[in-house]
Enzyme design. Structure first.
Site, PDB file in Angstrom:
ATOM      1  N   LYS A 167     -44.090 -83.985  27.147  1.00  0.00           N
ATOM      2  CA  LYS A 167     -44.262 -82.665  28.146  1.00  0.00           C
ATOM      3  C   LYS A 167     -45.743 -82.896  28.592  1.00  0.00           C
ATOM      4  CE  LYS A 167     -45.622 -77.712  27.745  1.00  0.00           C
ATOM      5  NZ  LYS A 167     -45.614 -76.598  26.915  1.00  0.00           N
ATOM      6  N   ASP A 173     -46.410 -75.370  20.126  1.00  0.00           N
ATOM      7  CA  ASP A 173     -47.350 -76.475  20.623  1.00  0.00           C
ATOM      8  C   ASP A 173     -48.656 -76.575  19.845  1.00  0.00           C
ATOM      9  OD1 ASP A 173     -45.363 -76.058  22.512  1.00  0.00           O
ATOM     10  OD2 ASP A 173     -46.625 -76.482  24.243  1.00  0.00           O
ATOM     11  N   LYS A 208     -46.958 -84.018  23.767  1.00  0.00           N
ATOM     12  CA  LYS A 208     -47.544 -83.561  24.863  1.00  0.00           C
ATOM     13  C   LYS A 208     -48.985 -83.968  25.258  1.00  0.00           C
ATOM     14  CE  LYS A 208     -48.871 -78.790  26.142  1.00  0.00           C
ATOM     15  NZ  LYS A 208     -48.623 -77.283  25.663  1.00  0.00           N
TER      16      LYS A 208
END
Lengths: 300, 483
Positions: A236, A137, A200
């Site tokens: 996400k 991430d 995300k």
């Protein structure tokens, strides 16, 4: 490596319109079987996360065990999608989850600010990957994006993707710092074309984090990219999703915007640390028929 | 070709609205503050359009009943209402608004049962607006001198008001609230197919202690409305409904000195430019035509697309209508409910058939429809010519006609190429273009980057065959005062 400029331009986003559309998803009434299905789906999509300075091996072990078996067997609750930790704790988490099939995700590239030289940020990524992280991430350089450095942001994502190798790349925008929906739509398209596997919303360190309209704009970008190219990118939302009700609203939005294929941990994840508790409570209520004291549920 | 799959994964369970309601078997007339049986002792059935079954029996008013209602209204006007201190009138309206809020859920359910509209809309749109209209005009009751400075406004007298079936309670509120605020009394005639909630509104008037005769409600078919608007005892006619009936009313009151406002049909152009926020424009188009099954006089029933985005926009629209949920109006997840009546369903079907015959291409959703009741799939036509009936006549159903244009000038010409002029929509990210186009559109209400937004503070009304006079806002007081 892909390069700038973008193949598919980002259309303008009207703030009032997108917020109104998002609010309609909150009006859906999700009951009984639908609620049960939705809550289990939410658990299976959860990246159970701990990102504190105080994180220790013990804390991570606890989290891993929770991810493996969130609830007692009789609730038939699936395991979580992944466990997300800082690079330092990846190796430990990998050991804890060995043989389970649950991947370890690691934040990297100088999370949460990203304010480090590219060399160090990429080294951060390779360390996490070498430690066994299957998902990375990353955070983008928001300062660079806001001053117009789209090219640089594109290149840093592409470079990170290369360092990731087999590991899945999730690109964190920190939408709470980008502020406008136009920015969110543009950075989504940019990250997708630069090689993101997932886009995300947030680090969880800045508020507002994963709002419904912001996530809707990202889901629309993913949908339009799929329709144009056939390539599926995941989304996400992370940060600020604390209740089962909120999680269901996100699922409603995904279902009605991009369809069934995204109702899967392969393409949709929740980044959350406290959401699981409320989902457990609601799931138990559906199965047992009455609400139980929060005392009956583990605190994470 | 990549396509999205909208299937049964995470299918929503039924979520019927379960609040109990006090639906009566039979509804009488409301005259002089009391519920009275019709003098002919005849009743007709009001049908639940989602089942096709009779919901309740509604009193059929005779001429003598209308006479009695007008007489009661005249008496109340002369003896009480016009003499009452304006702040006192305001108090009654505030009280009515509060009771409506308290009973909002029950009224919303009755509205959905009687009219077929989704509970989501009657709950979140109709009822909040009904209460808001009473609140808004309650505030004007003691401030009329400020609305018309130096004019010393006086009430007009007895108003005969005839309202349609698409927004039964809301139209009653639009008509009654400004009339009462400015000191007039009312005889209201609801639509034949949707009288139930008007009678529940009458109960609220009783509960609020509104003096007898200030509002009277007579139910029945078109002949009752015709008799009312031609009645010698009224001073003002307000009508919302079809253009054909509006023209008849205009003829019947011509030369009598009776004040008239008409809110009639529409064939609104929703103009989407290639620089529009496209995703929000799709939602706006959906809301513009499928809101309330398209039973909306200001519905965005003609979509004008810039040629360069036609194919993409149509593809998006086709994908979007697949996710519209059509069915039980009382299910909280229903997006599109039942067509209001068999007659209206026939009218829609007839016009849609004409569209196919004239050469347009029909797209419709493949959603399952309930077996009983009156239903029509959300649909749209491409390859529509301005000369087609579906581009000129009001369909008043969930059917959109899509036309194209190349330049802003052409968009304006096409948008104004209609005998109506009620509303229009403009979709572009460019602010200056909004103002340039809005200036040139002949429509009473123009929305920019949104559609079908209503607010009691904002005047509403049309040009040309969409009628004249304004309802809502300060303008909405004008038809009810003598200056």
């Amino acid at each position: 490596m892909p390069s700038f400029p973008l193949q598919h331009p980002a259309p303008p986003v009207d703030q009032i319109g997108v917020e109104e559309r998002a609010s309609k998803f909150t009006k859906r009434s999700i009951k009984n079987d639908a609620k049960k299905t939705g809550l289990k789906l939410a658990v299976s999509m959860m990246d159970l996360t701990t990102l504190e300075g105080a994180d220790s091996k013990g804390k991570v072990s606890h989290l891993c065990r929770k991810a493996l078996r969130p609830m007692a067997d009789r609730y038939d609750c699936p395991p979580c999608a992944a466990v997300c930790v800082y690079p330092n704790l990846v190796e430990h988490a990998v050991k804890e989850l060995e043989g389970s099939g649950i991947p370890v995700a690691s934040v990297a590239t100088g999370f949460p600010s990203g304010q480090y030289p590219r060399k160090l940020r990429l080294a951060d990524v390779s360390y996490a990957v070498e430690s066994g992280a299957k998902e990375i991430d990353m955070v983008i350089s928001r300062g660079c994006f806001l001053e117009g450095g789209l090219h640089e942001v594109f290149d840093e994502i592409a470079a990170t993707k290369e360092v990731c190798g087999e590991a899945h790349l999730k690109v964190i925008f920190e939408t709470g710092e980008l502020k406008t929906y136009d920015n969110v739509r543009l950075v989504s398209q940019l990250a997708i074309e630069a090689g993101a596997d997932f886009i995300k919303t947030s680090t969880g360190k800045v508020s507002p984090a994963a709002t419904l309209p912001v996530t809707l704009v990202m889901v629309e970008a993913v949908r339009d990219h799929f329709l144009a190219t056939g390539k599926k990118i995941g989304v996400k939302p992370a940060g600020g999703i604390r209740t089962a009700k909120q999680a269901l609203q996100f699922l409603v939005m995904v279902k009605e915007t991009v369809g069934d294929e995204w109702l899967s941990p392969e393409l949709f994840r929740f980044g959350a640390s406290s959401l699981l508790g409320d989902v457990e409570l609601q799931l138990a209520k559906l199965i047992d028929g009455n609400y139980q004291s929060a005392k009956y549920f583990s605190k994470g | 070709m990549s396509e999205l799959k909208f299937g049964g994964l995470f299918e929503y369970s039924p979520a019927p609205e379960s609040t109990p309601v006090k639906l009566k078997k039979q509804y009488d007339l409301f005259i002089n503050g009391e519920f009275v049986a019709p003098s002919g002792e005849k009743y007709f059935g009001s049908v639940n359009p989602a089942t096709g079954k009779r919901l309740a029996r509604i009193a059929k008013a005779e001429a003598a009943d209308v006479d009695a209602a007008v007489t009661a209204a005249r008496k109340a006007y002369e003896k009480t209402w016009s003499k009452m201190a304006p702040p006192e009138r305001g108090k009654y309206l505030f009280r009515i608004a509060r009771i409506i809020q308290e009973k909002a859920r029950e009224l919303a359910i009755l509205e959905s049962m009687d009219g077929g509209k989704p509970i989501k809309e009657s709950r979140d749109v109709d009822l909040p607006l009904v209460a808001a209209h009473f609140f808004y005009y309650a505030g004007w009751a003691d401030k009329l001198n400020y609305a018309f400075p130096g004019k010393n406004p006086k009430p007009v007298g007895v108003a005969g008001q005839v309202i349609p079936w698409n927004f039964p309670l809301l139209m009653a509120a639009w008509k009654i609230a400004p009339a009462l605020a400015s000191g007039n009394t009312v005889v209201l005639k609801p639509a034949e197919s949707t009288s139930v909630t008007a009678m529940h509104l009458a109960e609220i008037f009783q509960e609020a202690g509104l003096p007898e005769g200030v509002v009277n409600i007579v139910t029945g078919a078109g002949d009752v409305g015709e008799y009312l608007v031609g009645h010698g005892g009224i001073d003002k006619v307000a009508f919302t409904g079809s253009t054909a009936v509006g023209k008849k009313i205009a003829k019947s009151v011509a030369g009598t000195g009776v004040k008239l406002t008409l809110e009639l049909g529409g064939k609104a152009a929703n103009i989407v430019f290639d620089d529009a926020p496209i995703e929000q424009a799709v939602e706006g188009v959906i809301n513009g035509i499928y809101f309330n099954q398209g039973h909306v006089c200001c519905a965005g029933s003609r979509l004008l697309l810039q040629e360069s985005i036609h194919d993409e926009f149509v593809a998006r629209l086709e994908r979007r209508i697949k996710t519209l949920r059509v069915g039980d109006p009382l299910d909280k997840n229903t997006d599109v409910g039942a067509i209001n009546s068999k007659e209206q369903l026939d009218r829609i079907t007839n016009l849609v058939n004409s569209g196919i015959e004239e050469g347009a291409t029909l797209y419709e959703t493949d959603c399952p429809l309930p077996g009983d009741g009156f239903w029509f799939r959300p649909s749209f036509f491409t390859k529509v010519a301005s000369s087609h009936r579906i581009a000129r006549e009001e369909i008043f159903g969930p059917v959109l006609s899509i036309l194209t244009f190349r330049t802003p000038d052409e968009a304006v010409i096409r948008a104004n190429d209609t005998c109506y002029g009620l509303s229009a929509g403009i979709w572009t990210d460019k602010g200056s273009k909004i103002f340039q186009i809005a200036d040139r559109l002949q429509a009473g209400v123009i929305w920019a980057n949104t559609f079908n937004k209503f607010d009691p503070t904002s005047p509403f009304g049309g040009y040309l065959e969409s009628g004249f006079g304004r309802e809502g806002g300060m303008h909405g007081l004008m038809p009810y005062v003598q200056l």
